[in-house]
Design a protein around this motif. Sequence first.
Motif, PDB file in Angstrom:
ATOM      1  N   VAL B  45      35.043  30.469  37.475  1.00 15.63           N
ATOM      2  CA  VAL B  45      35.941  31.544  37.890  1.00 15.63           C
ATOM      3  C   VAL B  45      36.508  32.253  36.665  1.00 15.63           C
ATOM      4  O   VAL B  45      36.900  31.598  35.706  1.00 15.63           O
ATOM      5  CB  VAL B  45      37.141  30.980  38.704  1.00 15.63           C
ATOM      6  N   VAL B 187      45.539  32.523  40.573  1.00 17.59           N
ATOM      7  CA  VAL B 187      44.828  32.560  41.845  1.00 17.59           C
ATOM      8  C   VAL B 187      44.308  33.968  42.060  1.00 17.59           C
ATOM      9  O   VAL B 187      44.906  34.942  41.593  1.00 17.59           O
ATOM     10  CB  VAL B 187      45.694  32.097  43.041  1.00 17.59           C
ATOM     11  N   LYS B 188      43.193  34.032  42.730  1.00 17.49           N
ATOM     12  CA  LYS B 188      42.483  35.309  42.835  1.00 17.49           C
ATOM     13  C   LYS B 188      41.882  35.443  44.226  1.00 17.49           C
ATOM     14  O   LYS B 188      41.547  34.443  44.858  1.00 17.49           O
ATOM     15  CB  LYS B 188      41.388  35.302  41.755  1.00 17.49           C
ATOM     16  N   GLU B 189      41.756  36.674  44.669  1.00 19.70           N
ATOM     17  CA  GLU B 189      41.004  36.944  45.893  1.00 19.70           C
ATOM     18  C   GLU B 189      39.901  37.933  45.582  1.00 19.70           C
ATOM     19  O   GLU B 189      40.085  38.833  44.757  1.00 19.70           O
ATOM     20  CB  GLU B 189      41.911  37.556  46.978  1.00 19.70           C
ATOM     21  N   VAL B 190      38.788  37.752  46.233  1.00 18.42           N
ATOM     22  CA  VAL B 190      37.742  38.772  46.228  1.00 18.42           C
ATOM     23  C   VAL B 190      37.848  39.481  47.571  1.00 18.42           C
ATOM     24  O   VAL B 190      37.759  38.842  48.620  1.00 18.42           O
ATOM     25  CB  VAL B 190      36.346  38.140  46.027  1.00 18.42           C
ATOM     26  N   GLU B 277      37.141  35.557  49.680  1.00 19.23           N
ATOM     27  CA  GLU B 277      37.222  34.255  49.023  1.00 19.23           C
ATOM     28  C   GLU B 277      38.552  34.142  48.294  1.00 19.23           C
ATOM     29  O   GLU B 277      39.106  35.146  47.847  1.00 19.23           O
ATOM     30  CB  GLU B 277      36.054  34.088  48.029  1.00 19.23           C
ATOM     31  N   TYR B 278      39.048  32.933  48.186  1.00 23.29           N
ATOM     32  CA  TYR B 278      40.298  32.627  47.469  1.00 23.29           C
ATOM     33  C   TYR B 278      39.948  31.601  46.401  1.00 23.29           C
ATOM     34  O   TYR B 278      39.252  30.616  46.675  1.00 23.29           O
ATOM     35  CB  TYR B 278      41.314  32.070  48.464  1.00 23.29           C
ATOM     36  N   LEU B 279      40.408  31.853  45.167  1.00 24.45           N
ATOM     37  CA  LEU B 279      39.985  31.007  44.058  1.00 24.45           C
ATOM     38  C   LEU B 279      41.177  30.657  43.171  1.00 24.45           C
ATOM     39  O   LEU B 279      42.171  31.397  43.142  1.00 24.45           O
ATOM     40  CB  LEU B 279      38.935  31.716  43.196  1.00 24.45           C
ATOM     41  N   ALA B 280      41.074  29.559  42.457  1.00 23.48           N
ATOM     42  CA  ALA B 280      42.125  29.183  41.510  1.00 23.48           C
ATOM     43  C   ALA B 280      41.492  28.626  40.244  1.00 23.48           C
ATOM     44  O   ALA B 280      40.459  27.944  40.308  1.00 23.48           O
ATOM     45  CB  ALA B 280      43.048  28.138  42.122  1.00 23.48           C
ATOM     46  N   HIS B 281      42.092  28.943  39.119  1.00 21.97           N
ATOM     47  CA  HIS B 281      41.567  28.452  37.838  1.00 21.97           C
ATOM     48  C   HIS B 281      42.641  28.547  36.778  1.00 21.97           C
ATOM     49  O   HIS B 281      43.542  29.379  36.881  1.00 21.97           O
ATOM     50  CB  HIS B 281      40.355  29.293  37.418  1.00 21.97           C
TER      51      HIS B 281
END
Lengths: 92, 433
Positions: B45, B187-190, B277-281
């Motif tokens: 990510v 945190v991120k969203e596409v 999508e929901y992402l974390a890094h």
Amino acid sequence: MKLEDKLFLVTFNADTESHLKIKDQAVCRKCQDKPCISGCPAACYEYEHEKDEVMVSFEGCLECGTCRIICPYANIDWRYPRGGFGVKYKHG
Amino acid sequence: MADEKFDAIVVGAGPSGLAAAITMAKAGLEVALLERGSFAGSKNVMGGIFYRHPLDTIVPEFWKTAPVERPIIEQRYWMLGDQGHVGGGVRSQTFDGDKPNCWSVLRAKFDRWLAEQAEAAGVMILTEAKVESLLQKDGMVVGVHTLLDDGDLNADVVVIAEGVNSILLRDMGIHPEIKPNQVATIVKEVISLAPEKIEDRFNVEKGQGISIELLGTPSQGGVGMGFLYTNKDSLSIGMGVLVSDLARLKLKPNDLLENLKNHPSIRPLIAGGKTEEYLAHFIPEGGYNAVPRQIHGNGWVAIGDSVMLVNSVHREGSNLAVKSGILAAEAIVAAKKKGDFSAATLAVYRQALDASFVMKDLAKYKGLSHFMETNPQLFSVYPNLINDAATEMFTVDGVSKREKQGRILKMVKERRGLFGAALDAIKGGLNAR
């Protein structure tokens, strides 16, 4: 948008055994803030009043590492999931 | 496979590991790359902006076939207040053309493609292959321990490209555990959106894109940042703060992202989009001082995020990762010629990294991470102060401009103090030289 609706969009291949372990619940009991609970972006940590324990739902872990670093007592044994398991991003 | 010995084993299929593997394979070395995900990119990510340089030095004209999203022709910087933003930016057609400066990318797709290039160059890629620990013998790293059927794999050198959560380096005692003020949880969203809408909303020609870096009130006073990038048919939007501030201010990462998405300057840009999508890094934010003293040793080198090579001021990371991978690989190729993989021989990597833009740029902003983290007013007081001051100056209401300046000075006095503001300006200036 609610967190649970967002997590529903993420693909996971959950292992049977947790890759996140609380080392000592006695340490969590003494911990005032329990920042793992608010800090985890996937809300994997919960405080269970009846048991007086911090519970981990590793199945929805995004593998960011926040819980390990935010824990003031280094009380979380954090490993990557086994090869092929865990979160599987389709966009990244 | 236990009897077989590779010239090098790379741990992790991100930009640094893949760049190292490609460089070594092209020089004729036998390279195995182990990736814990089910495919290269499945765990990876970033924001993410990917620069042409230096990947084009090892995969020439990669963008012609790689799944890049949009060339970024404009970079905007916005300071968000409660009611809007003050901003600036740079736009130039020279950022596109024959050799674009950078693109938006989605790493699950991009890294998968780059891994295919590595395979084509002769790298053996094993997926679903997690490295449990490093094998050591007589003070040398000699391979990796895995739970694969093949078990342990041996090599002259192990390249650690595990990413920011480098458990191997920690377990080796090479670098102590990350400190909460050295990483930000992002945190991120596409969010999918039709290409024509993207081009209309962001004022670009067909196929082109922009980036917006965001500071201000959505971080609720936490030291942090946000971003909004245009992909082909989606937007990447993300927000985060230092882990130390998540704890100090009891913030929830998803709440911060929701703040950003609902901000009056951002909401219309993402309206009608669908979250995919929901992402974390983590993003390493510690800069120069967070880079471990030791980044190589007997039989091993460490590259990319695993040794915190991120220039957060310019939100550059993957280019530093690629450069470190190339330089480490070149040191290994030279070591192979000598038949000596000791720390003394591999020190060429460290020297080359120090002489490159990677460490030079990190050194330039050496004090800035510490300055920002120890001056939380930059993130709590200034965003609204700057926005309110600008709004005052631009509101026509019969009050003279000189009087408006007086009002602004009063705002500064009340909210920060003149001495404090002067000191912030001087300290900030010195740290950004």
